[in-house]
Design a protein around this motif. Structure first.
Motif, PDB file in Angstrom:
ATOM      1  N   ARG A  76      -3.335 -11.419  13.065  1.00  0.00           N
ATOM      2  CA  ARG A  76      -2.570 -11.673  11.837  1.00  0.00           C
ATOM      3  C   ARG A  76      -3.368 -11.324  10.577  1.00  0.00           C
ATOM      4  O   ARG A  76      -2.998 -11.734   9.477  1.00  0.00           O
ATOM      5  CB  ARG A  76      -2.115 -13.133  11.817  1.00  0.00           C
ATOM      6  N   ILE A  77      -4.461 -10.577  10.777  1.00  0.00           N
ATOM      7  CA  ILE A  77      -5.283 -10.097   9.654  1.00  0.00           C
ATOM      8  C   ILE A  77      -5.352  -8.578   9.741  1.00  0.00           C
ATOM      9  O   ILE A  77      -5.859  -8.023  10.723  1.00  0.00           O
ATOM     10  CB  ILE A  77      -6.722 -10.672   9.734  1.00  0.00           C
ATOM     11  N   LYS A  78      -4.828  -7.889   8.731  1.00  0.00           N
ATOM     12  CA  LYS A  78      -4.863  -6.421   8.759  1.00  0.00           C
ATOM     13  C   LYS A  78      -6.296  -5.911   8.615  1.00  0.00           C
ATOM     14  O   LYS A  78      -7.079  -6.441   7.827  1.00  0.00           O
ATOM     15  CB  LYS A  78      -3.993  -5.841   7.645  1.00  0.00           C
ATOM     16  N   GLN A  79      -6.603  -4.875   9.344  1.00  0.00           N
ATOM     17  CA  GLN A  79      -7.927  -4.264   9.264  1.00  0.00           C
ATOM     18  C   GLN A  79      -8.206  -3.690   7.882  1.00  0.00           C
ATOM     19  O   GLN A  79      -9.324  -3.777   7.376  1.00  0.00           O
ATOM     20  CB  GLN A  79      -8.041  -3.155  10.320  1.00  0.00           C
ATOM     21  N   LEU A  80      -7.186  -3.130   7.245  1.00  0.00           N
ATOM     22  CA  LEU A  80      -7.408  -2.427   5.979  1.00  0.00           C
ATOM     23  C   LEU A  80      -6.778  -3.115   4.769  1.00  0.00           C
ATOM     24  O   LEU A  80      -6.508  -2.465   3.762  1.00  0.00           O
ATOM     25  CB  LEU A  80      -6.897  -0.980   6.084  1.00  0.00           C
ATOM     26  N   THR A 117      -0.436   2.105   0.635  1.00  0.00           N
ATOM     27  CA  THR A 117      -0.686   3.511   0.331  1.00  0.00           C
ATOM     28  C   THR A 117      -0.400   4.376   1.545  1.00  0.00           C
ATOM     29  O   THR A 117       0.332   5.368   1.466  1.00  0.00           O
ATOM     30  CB  THR A 117      -2.149   3.717  -0.102  1.00  0.00           C
ATOM     31  N   PHE A 118      -0.988   4.007   2.675  1.00  0.00           N
ATOM     32  CA  PHE A 118      -0.783   4.716   3.942  1.00  0.00           C
ATOM     33  C   PHE A 118       0.064   3.802   4.832  1.00  0.00           C
ATOM     34  O   PHE A 118      -0.444   2.830   5.368  1.00  0.00           O
ATOM     35  CB  PHE A 118      -2.130   5.024   4.606  1.00  0.00           C
ATOM     36  N   HIS A 119       1.332   4.149   4.978  1.00  0.00           N
ATOM     37  CA  HIS A 119       2.266   3.181   5.577  1.00  0.00           C
ATOM     38  C   HIS A 119       1.970   2.884   7.045  1.00  0.00           C
ATOM     39  O   HIS A 119       2.455   1.900   7.586  1.00  0.00           O
ATOM     40  CB  HIS A 119       3.713   3.662   5.422  1.00  0.00           C
ATOM     41  N   ASP A 129      -9.172   3.785  11.749  1.00  0.00           N
ATOM     42  CA  ASP A 129      -8.531   3.839  10.432  1.00  0.00           C
ATOM     43  C   ASP A 129      -7.956   5.230  10.163  1.00  0.00           C
ATOM     44  O   ASP A 129      -6.899   5.362   9.544  1.00  0.00           O
ATOM     45  CB  ASP A 129      -9.524   3.438   9.346  1.00  0.00           C
ATOM     46  N   ALA A 130      -8.642   6.282  10.631  1.00  0.00           N
ATOM     47  CA  ALA A 130      -8.109   7.638  10.482  1.00  0.00           C
ATOM     48  C   ALA A 130      -6.818   7.790  11.277  1.00  0.00           C
ATOM     49  O   ALA A 130      -5.831   8.362  10.792  1.00  0.00           O
ATOM     50  CB  ALA A 130      -9.149   8.656  10.946  1.00  0.00           C
ATOM     51  N   TYR A 131      -6.810   7.252  12.479  1.00  0.00           N
ATOM     52  CA  TYR A 131      -5.617   7.350  13.339  1.00  0.00           C
ATOM     53  C   TYR A 131      -4.418   6.676  12.684  1.00  0.00           C
ATOM     54  O   TYR A 131      -3.327   7.253  12.605  1.00  0.00           O
ATOM     55  CB  TYR A 131      -5.918   6.707  14.698  1.00  0.00           C
ATOM     56  N   PHE A 132      -4.593   5.461  12.204  1.00  0.00           N
ATOM     57  CA  PHE A 132      -3.462   4.703  11.672  1.00  0.00           C
ATOM     58  C   PHE A 132      -3.067   5.111  10.262  1.00  0.00           C
ATOM     59  O   PHE A 132      -1.927   4.868   9.841  1.00  0.00           O
ATOM     60  CB  PHE A 132      -3.740   3.200  11.752  1.00  0.00           C
ATOM     61  N   THR A 133      -3.963   5.713   9.511  1.00  0.00           N
ATOM     62  CA  THR A 133      -3.583   6.217   8.187  1.00  0.00           C
ATOM     63  C   THR A 133      -3.042   7.642   8.273  1.00  0.00           C
ATOM     64  O   THR A 133      -2.475   8.144   7.297  1.00  0.00           O
ATOM     65  CB  THR A 133      -4.769   6.187   7.206  1.00  0.00           C
TER      66      THR A 133
END
Length: 431
Positions: free
Chosen positions: A43-47, A53-55, A181-185
């Protein structure tokens, strides 16, 4: 059989978009994942606010923590096992520290820490050592095992090799979050050849080192990190969302301290506002709780709190202008006066935000913070600091880049009949 050595009767796996699978064979790791403190990381977003900004950036600290664990597991089981420099008795300690290294992160991570003066590493150690489910699992290994894990995360452990695998300039933490983070953004900046880096890692008494033949893969990793910071982590729109978020929390705290009557009493924030937060209070906070209050606070009679919450919930963020604090401090002072004349509170609506990063550095005598450098293992067995061999890394070593932006609500300074000239002056200074 000792709990510390107990294996699961059947290996458990998590399907993972970055590493394909996360493998769990040890009972203690499986039990730690099942604790309520670790499940809270879902329940805590990594970013933090980057999803605005990056959906696609909706991944969690839970995802990342499993990824760091998996990288460390691969290093230990596939690369280090059988090498004389590696003591396999430290396997479980290393795996637990990798899994739990981010356990203390709060809602919106670093933004939240700045407002309430928290350090997630301090809170991680408090969870590991406190009256928690995590602590109870670790105690089954040995009475001092929670302390050993906490010391690795605090970087105070005498087991420096173990520490370097989780916290250094080329560690499992960074290798996971750059790729994840690259993958999900949806960007390509964070991609590098991790497989190659893992194959050329070697254990030494003080730290992990890299065979000279893997230098170019490490160069690629460092440049990936540099690009991710400036293209993703420090993106000005994400920073705008962070500014609005911080100001919401500042305003709510200010109102509470001044006996404001909230429509919904901020029960979950009260110990924070009073600066008497307990570990139990802290662990009840997650981003779903925060969003609930932000939704309710959109209807508050306090104009500033309701406006800031509407902006954050509906992504009506602040605009930004380039700003050089060394040269433009007079302009900031002038804007502050004009904002006040226009009835716009500069405390909440005129904010300078700065971002700074040091892509790579090595220890320089006399400096306050020692940075453990990346060492290359030469063919003759000698260790050489990376920038001494790499022209690319040498070019950026010790070079800190800093960026400043001035954030403001563009809709507040549009023309209107009574203040058109005043707002024209504001717009001229911001352009």
């Amino acid at each position: 059989m000792q709990y510390s050595a107990e294996k699961l009767t059947e290996e458990k796996v998590f399907k993972d978009p970055v590493h394909r699978y996360v493998h769990v064979q040890d009972r203690v790791i499986w039990d730690l994942i099942g604790t309520k403190e670790f499940q809270r990381l879902r329940r805590i977003k990594q970013l933090g606010t980057t999803f605005l900004t990056f959906h696609g950036a909706e991944h969690s600290r839970f995802n990342h923590s499993l990824g760091v664990y998996e990288i460390v597991r691969r290093i230990i089981d596939d690369v280090f096992r059988g090498r004389p420099e590696w003591n396999d008795d430290e396997r479980l300690l290393t795996l637990c520290a990798a899994l739990l290294h981010d356990l203390g992160h709060g809602p919106f991570s670093h933004s939240f820490e700045k407002v309430f003066d928290f350090d997630h590493e301090d809170l991680t150690r408090a969870i590991i050592l406190g009256n928690t489910e995590v602590n109870k699992v670790l105690l089954k290994v040995s009475p001092d095992f929670p302390t050993q894990v906490a010391e690795v995360i605090a970087k105070t452990s005498a087991k420096k090799l173990v520490v370097s695998m989780i916290s250094s300039q080329i560690d499992a933490d960074r290798m996971d979050y750059l790729q994840r983070d690259a993958y999900f953004t949806g960007v390509s900046y964070g991609q590098f050849d991790m497989e190659r880096i893992l194959r050329v890692m070697r254990p030494k008494e003080e730290q992990v080192v890299i065979k000279k033949s893997g230098m170019h893969a490490v160069e690629d990793y460092i440049m990936s990190r540099y690009q991710m910071y400036w293209q993703v982590y420090f993106h000005p729109v994400s920073r705008s969302a962070e500014v609005v978020l911080r100001k919401i929390l500042h305003r709510a705290k200010y109102l509470y301290e001044n006996n404001y009557s909230f429509k919904l009493e901020p029960i979950h924030f009260m110990s924070l506002f009073q600066e008497k937060v307990t570990l139990e209070d802290y662990l009840k906070l997650d981003e779903s709780v925060c969003f609930y209050y932000f939704q309710i606070w959109q209807e508050e009679k306090d104009a500033i709190l309701s406006d800031l919450c509407r902006r954050f919930v509906n992504r009506n963020l602040f605009k930004y202008a380039e700003f050089d604090p060394a040269k433009e401090y007079k302009k900031l002072a002038e804007l502050t006066v004009l904002f006040e004349k226009a009835g716009i509170d500069p405390e909440y609506y005129l904010i300078v935000d700065s971002s700074s990063d040091l892509p790579y550095d090595f220890y320089r005598p006399g400096e306050e913070e020692e940075r453990l450098p990346i060492h290359l293992l030469m063919k003759n067995g000698e260790l050489r600091e990376l920038s001494r061999e790499s022209e690319i890394v040498d070019a950026i070593s010790g070079k800190r880049r800093t960026d400043h932006k001035l954030y403001y609500p563009a809709d507040f300074i549009e023309d209107n009949s009574s203040q058109s000239e005043l707002k024209k002056q504001i717009r001229a200074l911001l352009e």
